[in-house]
Motif scaffolding. Sequence first.
Motif, short mmCIF file in Angstrom:
data_model
loop_
_atom_site.label_atom_id
_atom_site.label_comp_id
_atom_site.label_asym_id
_atom_site.label_seq_id
_atom_site.Cartn_x
_atom_site.Cartn_y
_atom_site.Cartn_z
N ALA A 479 0.83 -1.21 0.00
CA ALA A 479 0.00 0.00 0.00
C ALA A 479 0.86 1.26 0.00
O ALA A 479 0.51 2.26 -0.63
N ASN A 482 1.85 1.94 -3.45
CA ASN A 482 0.74 2.26 -4.36
C ASN A 482 -0.10 3.44 -3.89
O ASN A 482 -1.21 3.65 -4.38
N ASN A 483 0.42 4.16 -2.91
CA ASN A 483 -0.22 5.40 -2.44
C ASN A 483 -1.67 5.20 -1.97
O ASN A 483 -2.55 6.02 -2.27
N CYS A 484 -1.90 4.10 -1.24
CA CYS A 484 -3.24 3.91 -0.67
C CYS A 484 -3.13 3.41 0.77
O CYS A 484 -3.92 2.58 1.21
N CYS A 579 -5.85 6.92 -1.90
CA CYS A 579 -6.17 6.75 -3.32
C CYS A 579 -7.60 7.18 -3.62
O CYS A 579 -8.11 6.95 -4.72
N ASP A 582 -10.45 5.11 -5.71
CA ASP A 582 -9.84 4.14 -6.63
C ASP A 582 -9.75 2.77 -5.95
O ASP A 582 -8.71 2.35 -5.47
N THR A 585 -7.08 -0.05 -7.04
CA THR A 585 -5.74 -0.02 -6.45
C THR A 585 -5.73 -0.74 -5.10
O THR A 585 -4.79 -1.48 -4.77
N LYS A 588 -5.92 -4.42 -5.70
CA LYS A 588 -4.65 -4.88 -6.25
C LYS A 588 -3.64 -5.11 -5.12
O LYS A 588 -2.89 -6.11 -5.11
N CYS A 589 -3.61 -4.20 -4.14
CA CYS A 589 -2.72 -4.36 -2.97
C CYS A 589 -3.07 -5.64 -2.20
O CYS A 589 -2.18 -6.38 -1.78
N TRP A 656 -3.32 -9.39 -11.73
CA TRP A 656 -2.69 -8.90 -10.50
C TRP A 656 -1.99 -10.03 -9.75
O TRP A 656 -0.91 -9.84 -9.19
#
Length: 672
Positions: A479, A482-484, A579, A582, A585, A588-589, A656
Amino acid sequence: MRMPDDGPPSKKFRYTVQHRSTYDGNNGYVPEKLQQERRNLPIYPAKGKIINQIQRLDTAILIGETGSGKTTQIPQYLLEANVNKNAIIAITQPRRVAAITISQRVAEEQGTELGQRVGYCVRFEDVTSENTKIKYMTDGMLLREAILDPLMKRYSIVILDEAHERTIHTDVLFGVVKQAQARRKSRGIRPLKILVMSATMDVDHFSAYFNAAPVLYLEGRQYPVQVYYAPEPQSDYTFSSIVTLFQIHRVEPPNKDILMFLTGQEEIESAVRTIRDITRSAEENMAPLIVCPLYAALPSYAQLKVFKPTPRGCRKVIVATNIAETSVTIQGIKFVIDSGVVKAKVFNPNSGLDLLKVVKVSKAQALQRTGRAGRESAGSCYRLYTEQEFEHFSDNTVPEIQRCNLSSVVLQLLALGISDIINFDFMDKPSTESIIAAVHQLHNLGAVVKEISIKLTPVGRQMAAFPLEPRLSKTLLIAKENNCLEEILTIVSLLSVDSVLVTPQSKREEALAARQKFVSSEGDHIMLLNIYKGYKAVKGSKEWCMENFINQRNMKTATEVRKQLYDICERMEFPRKSCGNDTATIRKCLAHGFFMNAAELQKDSSEYTSLSSRKTVSIHPSSVLFRCKPAYVIYNELIQTTKCYMRDLCVVDPDWLYEAAPIYFKRKKPGT
C-alpha cells in the motif's frame, strides 16, 4: 511440613494447604473484604514457603488447581517480598480476556489504579506506566518485546501461566525466555527467574525441558465431582447439550449454576437464542434462567455478566468456549455439560491450508472441564460422549505449534536473530515440513532469502515490525508503494478486530437491509472500508451504530488499532497517502498480499478451486459475494464446517495475481 534444605532442591515436593485466618501482608489501604478474600484462598497458608522457594530457585514449575489463587496472588507475594528487586514481574496469559480481567482484580487488591503498580499489555492496548511492577500480558506481546530486547532486561521474573495450553506463542516463548536466562547468567547480568504455572500439565516433560526444574505442588480445595457419560454416541452435541441442560433444570433446585462447553461464537450465540426461546415458552413454575455467553470476542462488559452473583431463585447458565476451562474462575458452578469438542486450527503444510476445525478434546482438557463443577462444593459433570469414546481421546492436547501455520513464528525468530529455526530449542519440535512450508511462504512474500542460512530481507524486517500476520504486513508495505496506505490501514485494522457487524436472529432482515448502503460488489474488504467511512463521518455516533447494526465497541477498537499501526508506519517514515475512490488499487494491494489465498471459479459450477492447493472451496454465506460468482477472489481464511468456506473475500484480476508472484504461479497466468 518439611521443606527442602538449602542444598540442591529436590525434584518434587508438595504443599499441603489448609484454611488459616492469619494474614501478615496487609497493605492498609485495601478494603477489609478483599483482604479477607485473599486470606481465604487455598494458596495463602503456603505464602511464606512459596516466596522462600522462588527466592532460591532460578526456575520452578508450580502446579495449582484453578481457583487456588496462584495467578493473582503469587505476583503480589513476590512484589511484597521484593523478590523482583524493584524490576518488573511479567505474567503471561494465553488470552487477552484473562490478562485484562486478572490485572483489574489484582490492581483492586493492591489498592492501586489500573496502569500504575499493576497493569496489562495486550495486542494494540498497553495499560502500563513507568511505575508498573506487576504486568499481565499475552504471551505474544512478551514475544514481541523480546525482538527489541532479547535479554528481557526490564524483567527480573517471568511467570508463564496456563502453560499447559501450549499456544504457539507460549511454546516459542519457552525457548526465548530460557535462552535469555542463560545469556544473562553467562554475562553476569541480574538473574532472570522463570516460574511456569498451570493447573494440569505433563510435569516431567516440562521439568526436563527447563533443566530438571523442581516441581512445586499447591493443593487447593477440590470437591468430588460425579461424572455421567452418554449411554451412546451423540450425533449433534449442541442439541444434546441443550436437552441435558433442561433435564438438569427441571429436577435440580435453583441457584445451582450450569457451565456448558461449546466450540465457537456462532454456535454459542445460536445455543443461547434457543435456550432463551425454550425458557420463554416453558412452564410457569420453572425457575428463571439467566443465559450468558462467554467467548474471547465478547466485549468486556458482556463478559462481566458471567461473574455477577445469580439472583435468589434463579439459575445462571454460562455457554462458553474452552476459555472457561482455566483462564477465569466463575463462582456458583455446580454442573458442567461437556460437549467433548473444541475448535482448533489445523495446518496442512502439504496443501498450505490453515483450517479451523472442530476436534475432540484431550483427556487433560476433559478433566479440566470436569473440575469446574467442584470448586466450591460437590458437583456433577455430564459428558456428552461415551466412556469408551473418552478412553480413545489423546492424553494431552497437541501443542498448537505442531498443527499451525508457522510463518509468523519463523518471522519472529528471524527478527530475534535466530536463523537456525530447525534446531531452535522447542519443547516439542514442529515438523520439518511445517517449518519449510513457513519459510517458503515468507520467501514468496519477499520476507526472507534462502542462502547458506535463512536471512530476513529489508522487506521482512519491516514486516516483523508490525504485530500482524505476515500477509497483512506485506499488504501494508504494498500500500505504501501504491499510495493507498490510508485505505489499507483501515481494512487491516478492521480485519484485526472481532466482527463489526451485528446480525441479531430476531432482526436479521432489518440488519441486512440497513447494511445494503455499505455493500460492495467488489467484496467484503471494500464493504468494511465503506462502513469505516460512514462511522467517521458521524464521529462514531452511538445512534448511527445502532441504526446500522454496527458494533460500536469493535469500531472503537479498530480505530485504536489503526492509530497504533499508523504510529508504526510513521516511525518507518511511510508516506500517508490516500487513493480516494480508486478501489481497484486497493484490491490490487490485497491481491499482492494474499495471492497465496486466491481461488478461481470452476467452469459450469458455483464452487471455487483454491489456486495453491487445487482444493474445492465455497463462499461463506456471511460474505457480500455469497450470491455473486466473480471469476477470481482472494480470501482471508478458510473454515471447515459442512464445507470448506472462504471468509472475507475480495474480487481480484488474475493479472494482479500473476504480477504479484510470477514464480509462484509458475509463469502461467491464472485462468490460462
